[in-house]
Write a protein that holds these residues in place. Sequence first.
Motif, PDB file in Angstrom:
ATOM      1  N   VAL A  19       0.846  -1.210   0.000  1.00  0.00           N
ATOM      2  CA  VAL A  19       0.000   0.000   0.000  1.00  0.00           C
ATOM      3  C   VAL A  19       0.872   1.248   0.000  1.00  0.00           C
ATOM      4  N   ARG A  20       1.936   1.251   0.853  1.00  0.00           N
ATOM      5  CA  ARG A  20       2.857   2.397   0.878  1.00  0.00           C
ATOM      6  C   ARG A  20       3.502   2.609  -0.487  1.00  0.00           C
ATOM      7  N   ASN A  21       3.955   1.526  -1.112  1.00  0.00           N
ATOM      8  CA  ASN A  21       4.594   1.636  -2.435  1.00  0.00           C
ATOM      9  C   ASN A  21       3.621   2.201  -3.480  1.00  0.00           C
ATOM     10  N   GLU A  22       2.416   1.678  -3.484  1.00  0.00           N
ATOM     11  CA  GLU A  22       1.394   2.174  -4.426  1.00  0.00           C
ATOM     12  C   GLU A  22       1.073   3.646  -4.155  1.00  0.00           C
ATOM     13  N   PHE A  23       0.970   3.987  -2.863  1.00  0.00           N
ATOM     14  CA  PHE A  23       0.694   5.381  -2.497  1.00  0.00           C
ATOM     15  C   PHE A  23       1.807   6.301  -2.993  1.00  0.00           C
ATOM     16  N   ASN A  24       3.067   5.912  -2.815  1.00  0.00           N
ATOM     17  CA  ASN A  24       4.195   6.728  -3.286  1.00  0.00           C
ATOM     18  C   ASN A  24       4.185   6.871  -4.804  1.00  0.00           C
ATOM     19  N   GLN A  25       3.848   5.802  -5.513  1.00  0.00           N
ATOM     20  CA  GLN A  25       3.773   5.885  -6.971  1.00  0.00           C
ATOM     21  C   GLN A  25       2.626   6.801  -7.405  1.00  0.00           C
ATOM     22  N   LEU A  26       1.512   6.705  -6.698  1.00  0.00           N
ATOM     23  CA  LEU A  26       0.374   7.572  -6.989  1.00  0.00           C
ATOM     24  C   LEU A  26       0.733   9.033  -6.737  1.00  0.00           C
ATOM     25  N   ARG A  27       1.423   9.307  -5.612  1.00  0.00           N
ATOM     26  CA  ARG A  27       1.849  10.670  -5.297  1.00  0.00           C
ATOM     27  C   ARG A  27       2.766  11.215  -6.403  1.00  0.00           C
ATOM     28  N   LEU A  28       3.696  10.400  -6.889  1.00  0.00           N
ATOM     29  CA  LEU A  28       4.609  10.797  -7.954  1.00  0.00           C
ATOM     30  C   LEU A  28       3.831  11.108  -9.242  1.00  0.00           C
ATOM     31  N   ALA A  29       2.884  10.267  -9.581  1.00  0.00           N
ATOM     32  CA  ALA A  29       2.069  10.488 -10.782  1.00  0.00           C
ATOM     33  C   ALA A  29       1.262  11.776 -10.669  1.00  0.00           C
ATOM     34  N   ILE A  30       0.698  12.026  -9.493  1.00  0.00           N
ATOM     35  CA  ILE A  30      -0.084  13.257  -9.274  1.00  0.00           C
ATOM     36  C   ILE A  30       0.803  14.488  -9.412  1.00  0.00           C
ATOM     37  N   SER A  31       2.010  14.451  -8.873  1.00  0.00           N
ATOM     38  CA  SER A  31       2.898  15.622  -8.987  1.00  0.00           C
ATOM     39  C   SER A  31       3.318  15.842 -10.441  1.00  0.00           C
ATOM     40  N   GLU A  32       3.513  14.758 -11.218  1.00  0.00           N
ATOM     41  CA  GLU A  32       3.843  14.912 -12.639  1.00  0.00           C
ATOM     42  C   GLU A  32       2.675  15.513 -13.413  1.00  0.00           C
ATOM     43  N   ILE A  33       1.462  15.105 -13.097  1.00  0.00           N
ATOM     44  CA  ILE A  33       0.264  15.682 -13.738  1.00  0.00           C
ATOM     45  C   ILE A  33       0.138  17.157 -13.391  1.00  0.00           C
ATOM     46  N   ALA A  34       0.368  17.509 -12.135  1.00  0.00           N
ATOM     47  CA  ALA A  34       0.292  18.916 -11.713  1.00  0.00           C
ATOM     48  C   ALA A  34       1.334  19.753 -12.449  1.00  0.00           C
ATOM     49  N   ALA A  35       2.567  19.226 -12.586  1.00  0.00           N
ATOM     50  CA  ALA A  35       3.614  19.959 -13.315  1.00  0.00           C
ATOM     51  C   ALA A  35       3.220  20.139 -14.780  1.00  0.00           C
ATOM     52  N   GLY A  36       2.631  19.103 -15.383  1.00  0.00           N
ATOM     53  CA  GLY A  36       2.162  19.198 -16.774  1.00  0.00           C
ATOM     54  C   GLY A  36       1.061  20.233 -16.923  1.00  0.00           C
ATOM     55  N   ASN A  37       0.139  20.280 -15.950  1.00  0.00           N
ATOM     56  CA  ASN A  37      -0.928  21.286 -15.974  1.00  0.00           C
ATOM     57  C   ASN A  37      -0.371  22.695 -15.874  1.00  0.00           C
ATOM     58  N   SER A  38       0.608  22.896 -15.010  1.00  0.00           N
ATOM     59  CA  SER A  38       1.229  24.222 -14.865  1.00  0.00           C
ATOM     60  C   SER A  38       1.908  24.644 -16.163  1.00  0.00           C
ATOM     61  N   ASP A  39       2.628  23.715 -16.782  1.00  0.00           N
ATOM     62  CA  ASP A  39       3.299  24.003 -18.042  1.00  0.00           C
ATOM     63  C   ASP A  39       2.291  24.357 -19.132  1.00  0.00           C
ATOM     64  N   LEU A  40       1.222  23.574 -19.229  1.00  0.00           N
ATOM     65  CA  LEU A  40       0.181  23.840 -20.217  1.00  0.00           C
ATOM     66  C   LEU A  40      -0.472  25.199 -19.972  1.00  0.00           C
ATOM     67  N   SER A  41      -0.715  25.520 -18.714  1.00  0.00           N
ATOM     68  CA  SER A  41      -1.319  26.806 -18.365  1.00  0.00           C
ATOM     69  C   SER A  41      -0.419  27.967 -18.786  1.00  0.00           C
ATOM     70  N   ALA A  42       0.887  27.838 -18.532  1.00  0.00           N
ATOM     71  CA  ALA A  42       1.833  28.899 -18.906  1.00  0.00           C
ATOM     72  C   ALA A  42       1.886  29.071 -20.420  1.00  0.00           C
ATOM     73  N   ARG A  43       1.895  27.973 -21.162  1.00  0.00           N
ATOM     74  CA  ARG A  43       1.924  28.063 -22.622  1.00  0.00           C
ATOM     75  C   ARG A  43       0.631  28.660 -23.167  1.00  0.00           C
ATOM     76  N   THR A  44      -0.498  28.307 -22.557  1.00  0.00           N
ATOM     77  CA  THR A  44      -1.788  28.858 -22.992  1.00  0.00           C
ATOM     78  C   THR A  44      -1.837  30.361 -22.761  1.00  0.00           C
ATOM     79  N   GLU A  45      -1.366  30.822 -21.613  1.00  0.00           N
ATOM     80  CA  GLU A  45      -1.326  32.254 -21.324  1.00  0.00           C
ATOM     81  C   GLU A  45      -0.415  32.980 -22.303  1.00  0.00           C
ATOM     82  N   SER A  46       0.721  32.384 -22.630  1.00  0.00           N
ATOM     83  CA  SER A  46       1.654  32.982 -23.578  1.00  0.00           C
ATOM     84  C   SER A  46       1.012  33.113 -24.959  1.00  0.00           C
TER      85      SER A  46
END
Length: 140
Positions: A19-46
């Motif tokens: 469960v801990r391992n799955e949770f850590n992988q899920l946390r990593l995936a969520i942070s990568e999605i958040a970084a992708g959203n931020s990048d997309l938002s910055a490009r859209t504003e530009s």
Amino acid sequence: MQQALMQRSVNLRTVLQDVRNEFNQLRLAISEIAAGNSDLSARTESQAASLEETATSMEQINGTVKQSADAAERGARLAHETSQVTLLGTRRAKREPRGEQRQQTRCLLPGTSCPATNAGRIGGTERVLAPCNQWLASWR
């Protein structure tokens, strides 16, 4: 029974570790999605800012083109008026001896019946142009 209890304890630890391992992988995936959203938002504003600049430039170009078209139209009218005065003067000069140029003159706008008349001498350009200008102004 004690051995069964130990086995359950080991199994429980293994499940918790999974469960801990799955949770850590899920946390990593969520942070990568958040970084992708931020990048997309910055490009859209530009791109939105670039689009706004382009729209402003297009408005300026549109204004310049309109001014150029208006100036070209005024130039064409002036050229036409000048050619009419020149044509009238040439016709009069050929028809009448100098000093006897007191007939009515008519503006020769093609396909129209411009009521421009002049009872004075053809040498008074302003007197010939004024009625033509008035007639042309009614069509603007």
